[in-house]
Design a protein around this motif. Structure first.
Motif, PDB file in Angstrom:
ATOM      1  N   PRO A  57       0.233  -1.032  -0.001  1.00  0.00           N
ATOM      2  CA  PRO A  57       0.271  -0.222   0.432  1.00  0.00           C
ATOM      3  C   PRO A  57       0.583   1.724  -0.118  1.00  0.00           C
ATOM      4  CG  PRO A  57      -0.845  -1.554   1.423  1.00  0.00           C
ATOM      5  CD  PRO A  57       0.507  -2.453   1.131  1.00  0.00           C
ATOM      6  N   GLY A  58       0.315   2.295  -1.151  1.00  0.00           N
ATOM      7  CA  GLY A  58       1.868   3.124  -0.916  1.00  0.00           C
ATOM      8  C   GLY A  58       2.807   3.822  -1.554  1.00  0.00           C
ATOM      9  N   GLY A  59       3.436   2.405  -2.365  1.00  0.00           N
ATOM     10  CA  GLY A  59       3.597   1.861  -3.047  1.00  0.00           C
ATOM     11  C   GLY A  59       3.952   3.016  -4.407  1.00  0.00           C
ATOM     12  N   PHE A  60       5.566   3.480  -4.371  1.00  0.00           N
ATOM     13  CA  PHE A  60       5.451   4.243  -5.902  1.00  0.00           C
ATOM     14  C   PHE A  60       7.161   4.237  -6.188  1.00  0.00           C
ATOM     15  CE2 PHE A  60       7.515   8.590  -7.438  1.00  0.00           C
ATOM     16  CZ  PHE A  60       6.699   8.428  -8.652  1.00  0.00           C
ATOM     17  N   LEU A  61       7.055   3.694  -7.681  1.00  0.00           N
ATOM     18  CA  LEU A  61       8.464   3.596  -8.089  1.00  0.00           C
ATOM     19  C   LEU A  61       8.539   4.854  -8.609  1.00  0.00           C
ATOM     20  CD1 LEU A  61       8.004  -0.341  -9.267  1.00  0.00           C
ATOM     21  CD2 LEU A  61       8.899   0.637  -7.399  1.00  0.00           C
ATOM     22  N   PRO A  62       9.737   5.110  -8.531  1.00  0.00           N
ATOM     23  CA  PRO A  62      10.598   6.689  -8.952  1.00  0.00           C
ATOM     24  C   PRO A  62      10.592   6.405 -10.490  1.00  0.00           C
ATOM     25  CG  PRO A  62      11.866   6.062  -7.887  1.00  0.00           C
ATOM     26  CD  PRO A  62      10.938   5.333  -7.787  1.00  0.00           C
ATOM     27  N   SER A  63      11.230   7.335 -11.851  1.00  0.00           N
ATOM     28  CA  SER A  63      11.694   7.267 -12.195  1.00  0.00           C
ATOM     29  C   SER A  63      13.787   7.723 -12.302  1.00  0.00           C
ATOM     30  CB  SER A  63      11.780   7.401 -13.790  1.00  0.00           C
ATOM     31  OG  SER A  63      11.725   9.050 -13.506  1.00  0.00           O
ATOM     32  N   GLU A  64      14.733   7.048 -12.717  1.00  0.00           N
ATOM     33  CA  GLU A  64      15.518   7.606 -12.277  1.00  0.00           C
ATOM     34  C   GLU A  64      15.476   9.530 -12.803  1.00  0.00           C
ATOM     35  OE1 GLU A  64      21.151   6.854 -13.239  1.00  0.00           O
ATOM     36  OE2 GLU A  64      19.075   5.766 -14.098  1.00  0.00           O
ATOM     37  N   GLU A  65      15.091   9.166 -13.989  1.00  0.00           N
ATOM     38  CA  GLU A  65      15.115  11.035 -14.271  1.00  0.00           C
ATOM     39  C   GLU A  65      14.179  11.387 -12.786  1.00  0.00           C
ATOM     40  OE1 GLU A  65      13.007  13.391 -17.648  1.00  0.00           O
ATOM     41  OE2 GLU A  65      13.061  11.163 -17.965  1.00  0.00           O
ATOM     42  N   LEU A  66      13.596  11.257 -12.485  1.00  0.00           N
ATOM     43  CA  LEU A  66      12.647  12.203 -11.915  1.00  0.00           C
ATOM     44  C   LEU A  66      14.112  11.852 -10.191  1.00  0.00           C
ATOM     45  CD1 LEU A  66       9.781  13.399  -9.882  1.00  0.00           C
ATOM     46  CD2 LEU A  66       9.354  11.159  -9.464  1.00  0.00           C
ATOM     47  N   LEU A  67      14.625  11.123  -9.999  1.00  0.00           N
ATOM     48  CA  LEU A  67      15.153  11.427  -8.852  1.00  0.00           C
ATOM     49  C   LEU A  67      16.361  12.401  -8.883  1.00  0.00           C
ATOM     50  CD1 LEU A  67      15.568   7.763  -7.504  1.00  0.00           C
ATOM     51  CD2 LEU A  67      14.332   9.441  -6.820  1.00  0.00           C
ATOM     52  N   ALA A  68      16.731  12.592 -10.238  1.00  0.00           N
ATOM     53  CA  ALA A  68      17.896  13.915 -10.275  1.00  0.00           C
ATOM     54  C   ALA A  68      17.281  14.817 -10.231  1.00  0.00           C
ATOM     55  CB  ALA A  68      18.522  12.608 -12.015  1.00  0.00           C
ATOM     56  N   GLN A  69      16.160  15.022 -11.069  1.00  0.00           N
ATOM     57  CA  GLN A  69      15.661  16.520 -10.773  1.00  0.00           C
ATOM     58  C   GLN A  69      15.286  16.567  -9.397  1.00  0.00           C
ATOM     59  OE1 GLN A  69      11.748  15.671 -12.990  1.00  0.00           O
ATOM     60  NE2 GLN A  69      12.773  15.834 -15.178  1.00  0.00           N
ATOM     61  N   LEU A  70      14.497  16.150  -8.712  1.00  0.00           N
ATOM     62  CA  LEU A  70      14.213  16.496  -7.290  1.00  0.00           C
ATOM     63  C   LEU A  70      15.421  16.774  -6.497  1.00  0.00           C
ATOM     64  CD1 LEU A  70      11.241  13.607  -6.348  1.00  0.00           C
ATOM     65  CD2 LEU A  70      11.248  15.886  -7.050  1.00  0.00           C
ATOM     66  N   VAL A  71      16.493  15.762  -6.666  1.00  0.00           N
ATOM     67  CA  VAL A  71      18.536  15.399  -6.268  1.00  0.00           C
ATOM     68  C   VAL A  71      18.799  17.278  -6.478  1.00  0.00           C
ATOM     69  CG1 VAL A  71      20.603  15.270  -5.191  1.00  0.00           C
ATOM     70  CG2 VAL A  71      19.129  13.534  -5.528  1.00  0.00           C
ATOM     71  N   SER A  72      18.081  17.096  -7.623  1.00  0.00           N
ATOM     72  CA  SER A  72      19.038  18.814  -7.826  1.00  0.00           C
ATOM     73  C   SER A  72      18.079  20.132  -7.486  1.00  0.00           C
ATOM     74  CB  SER A  72      19.320  18.442 -10.012  1.00  0.00           C
ATOM     75  OG  SER A  72      19.541  20.292 -10.281  1.00  0.00           O
ATOM     76  N   ARG A  73      16.942  20.038  -7.462  1.00  0.00           N
ATOM     77  CA  ARG A  73      16.746  21.085  -7.057  1.00  0.00           C
ATOM     78  C   ARG A  73      16.220  21.357  -5.789  1.00  0.00           C
ATOM     79  NH1 ARG A  73      10.589  19.530  -9.789  1.00  0.00           N
ATOM     80  NH2 ARG A  73      12.159  19.824 -11.664  1.00  0.00           N
ATOM     81  N   HIS A  74      15.727  20.445  -4.730  1.00  0.00           N
ATOM     82  CA  HIS A  74      15.633  20.254  -3.821  1.00  0.00           C
ATOM     83  C   HIS A  74      17.034  20.013  -2.087  1.00  0.00           C
ATOM     84  CE1 HIS A  74      11.522  20.339  -4.476  1.00  0.00           C
ATOM     85  NE2 HIS A  74      11.578  19.751  -5.364  1.00  0.00           N
TER      86      HIS A  74
END
Length: 437
Positions: free
Chosen positions: A337-354
């Motif tokens: 329940p509540g699981g979510f698989l990110p994409s590598e692209e999303l992780l790269a964007q979020l690491v850079s942004r936040h």
């Protein structure tokens, strides 16, 4: 070793019971009938070009693999119910149809690998745009808030330590192993060595050794904490699973490392201090899309100057992640329940942004996970009687076998991947603060 909690402990999980009566009800009505006709036509058309053999109750067969005896076999015991369920709720219906016994396969992972390889073509693009309108949305109760995250974790990890011990190796490690070879295919006796190799790679990459302070987010059953402490590190490990904490503490005590390891029932958002190494193995999948920025900022906040973060994460293609982000899946309903698989692209964007973190190293190991899951599946199937003796009935066992096969197929087809990402501060010289020892 410390038994502690930085938050309210989750309630004990309800015992496994016969709760499957609702599966006997196949969807009815005009919409269900229309969905059945659409799915039946799409499925037959898709299978004709796939190396798959589909068998019907009257003995007839169809599919691109009919003339090839090596093609995976999918047996439709109730084609009408199968198509109706899929038409009504998509992959939820696909999984529930298997749980109900309306379709089966001698090798479910082989069938699902064929389907996963062709996933983008199974549903025409015009119909894919209607996905969010037709398929169920995510229940609000599964959002990974502090309360929701505890409930979600208990649903899966608090089933029973004895249950997981029936198909995991002696390390009780529930994530992808890292084998020294993939050909010939790894066997059971390779698994524990490969799990320790995976852990050691993470510890090496983050510089864990004598005198280092380590934070582990997501304890599992304690193997990583034990191996880090055996190197001379001081380890703080946090988990949301009371069952995992109980066994992990026992394993730490057995290893004689109670003075070096603390294991707490604690949400990652409540962690304080600064650590030389922050390691999180396949826990990020439980964080949820909405909370990923906060999770990443916690990693940055608790990382000491000059330290490193290691995240082992399951990823999926960015376009498929975006298409399915708002819908409810079979895996989310029944397994995570509540699981979510990110994409590598999303992780790269979020690491850079936040954060001020940057990628220092990356390793992909998706095919290693496919072999890990195959070994778990074989072990689980062989232990059917003992699984039943723990109170897990046949419907539950079919559900779990499908989950393992479904996951194996995702990695075997390349639709899913597993990455070890090593992060560090962009400019650690600008940071200050004492390291928690």
């Amino acid at each position: 070793m410390t038994i502690s909690s930085c938050g309210t402990q989750p309630a004990a999980s309800a015992p496994i019971a016969d709760r499957w009566a609702y599966l006997a009800d196949v969807p009815r009505g005009v919409r269900a009938g229309a969905g059945r006709l659409v799915v039946d036509a799409l499925f037959r058309r898709a299978v004709q070009r796939l190396p798959l053999r589909v068998e019907l109750p009257d003995g007839t067969t169809f599919g691109g693999g009919v003339d090839d005896p090596t093609s995976p076999r999918m047996v439709l015991h109730d084609p009408q119910a199968f198509a109706t369920r899929v038409g009504a709720t998509g992959l939820i219906g696909f999984g529930e149809s298997y749980m109900r016994g309306e379709w089966s396969a001698p090798d479910p992972a082989a069938v699902l690998t064929v389907l996963a390889t062709d996933l983008r073509q199974l549903v025409p693009a015009p119909l894919q745009t209607l996905r969010s309108l037709v398929l169920p949305g995510r229940p609000a109760r599964t959002l990974a808030t502090r309360a929701g995250a505890r409930s979600n974790a208990a649903h899966h990890y608090d089933l029973s330590n004895d249950f997981f011990a029936l198909f995991l190796d002696e390390t009780m490690t529930y994530s992808s192993a890292l084998f020294d070879r993939l050909s010939p295919a790894p066997v059971w006796d390779d698994l524990a060595v490969a799990q320790r190799a995976k852990i050691d790679r993470l510890l090496d990459a983050t510089g864990v050794g004598a005198g280092t302070a380590v934070l582990e987010i997501g304890t599992g059953w304690g193997e990583l904490a034990i191996r880090a402490a055996q190197r001379g590190a001081t380890v703080r490990s946090v988990t949301l699973s009371a069952q995992q904490q109980r066994l992990a503490l026992a394993r730490v005590a057995e290893a004689g490392l109670t003075d070096r390891v603390s294991i707490e029932l604690c949400d990652y958002r409540e962690v304080d201090g600064r650590y030389d190494a922050v390691i999180s193995v396949e826990m990020i999948e439980a964080v949820g899309y909405e909370y990923l920025p906060g999770y990443l900022t916690v990693l940055e906040r608790v990382l000491a100057p000059g330290g490193r973060v290691a995240v082992q994460v399951i990823t999926m293609p960015h376009d498929r992640m975006q298409a399915g982000r708002a819908t409810h899946t079979w895996v989310q309903k029944y397994i995570f329940p509540g699981g979510f698989l990110p994409s590598e692209e999303l992780l790269a964007q979020l690491v850079s942004r936040h954060t001020d973190l940057e990628l220092a190293d990356r390793a992909a190991m998706g095919q290693h996970y496919a072999h890990t899951l195959r070994l778990w599946q074989d072990r689980f199937t062989a232990a059917a009687d003992r699984v039943g003796a723990l109170g897990f009935d046949e419907v539950f066992q079919r559900m779990w076998r499908l989950y393992l096969a479904y996951s194996e197929a995702g990695f075997r087809s390349g639709y899913l991947d597993t990455l070890q990402l090593i992060l560090c501060h962009r400019d650690p010289a600008e940071l200050d603060g004492a390291v928690t020892r």
